[in-house]
Design an enzyme around this catalytic site. Sequence first.
Site: not given
Length: 401
Positions: A208, A277, A287, A321, A335, A339
Amino acid sequence: MLQGRRILLGITGGIAAYKAAELTRELIKNGALVKIVMTAHATEFITPLTMQTLARKPVYLDMFQPIVQLDVEHISLAEEAEVVVVAPATANILGKISSGIADDLLSTVIMATKSPVIFAPAMNKNMWENQIVQGNIAKLRKWGYFFVAPGYGDLACSVEGEGRLAPIFDIVEEIEGVLSRKDLCGQSILVTAGPTREPFDPVRFISNNSSGKMGYALARVAQRRGAAVTLVSGPTSLPAPPKIDYVPVTTAQEMRQAVWDRFHEATVIIKAAAVADFCPDCYSDQKIKKDETQLNLSLKRNPDILAELGLRKGERLLVGFAMETVDLIANARQKLHQKNADLIVANDLGEEGAGFAGDTNIVTLLYSNGTMEKLPRLDKLQVAEKILDRVRDLLDQKRGR
């Protein structure tokens, strides 16, 4: 952090004196008010005019220059400064101060000040290793003087070794640390930062856009404020903050292992990393060739590190976060409870001035007691200060203050 802080920069006579110009520019860019004292030998390497132009103030050179104001110069300089920084610091100035010698303006100012003094030594490798120099440093450390250790590399004398002036980043970080309040002493803070990379062949991976800047800012500020800090970081282009336990990792599984290896020592855990995730279900040792017109990847869930920590946190403070693109508050609150976190820092990826890569952030803080607090757009270091203020408050509440 340095806005309006009064810093006295002492420059002594070594080849690294030219780097004092870069240090001055960095301090002023950060809002510091810089006054400069140069030794006579320093002026052989860089001119007072150069430093005066950068500092936008007169440069002080001589204890006995004609008086243009009523204040005794070395006393007023010593009393005004919030911190004295000597960069570069030669073996000569270290020997003088450790022996109580004050025979020029800079050494006299250092003797007269009650403010913290930071030395950033730079010298020949053999001089740095000399037992007399090391003995002088040991004495000065014992008496409360601060040091930014020199780096390793090519020296002006055509040898390789220790003795290079520390990076400007490290010197500024030490100044920030010395000037910061120490309200997190005794805390062991574990911070995760950056992205993770999940490879599906030797050259390709899923990841990301996280830059790691928010997590690194938290680690830097926590260390400045007295905490023992561990930073577990995915791949970023950022330099490791000095004086922390830096643990580089690549994948989510590696980050999970690194966190659990250090879990028991932590009193506060701040999960600022953007952990992927999902990861590829299969990995190719070779490859994957583009023989086919379409590549189908099968993905599987990565471990949810924050949720696992929430189940086993005990008395530890847990901060997570949440980055969202829709329904920020509802998703962040969900969340928070799922959590078992004490605090969730939420930001909207679509909000201008927030999110990945930038130097600013706009966050909303959600607490386990149901309250929330929206912060304005701030520099990420300022956001880190605010978050750690709230961490300190939550720690005080846990202790019943």
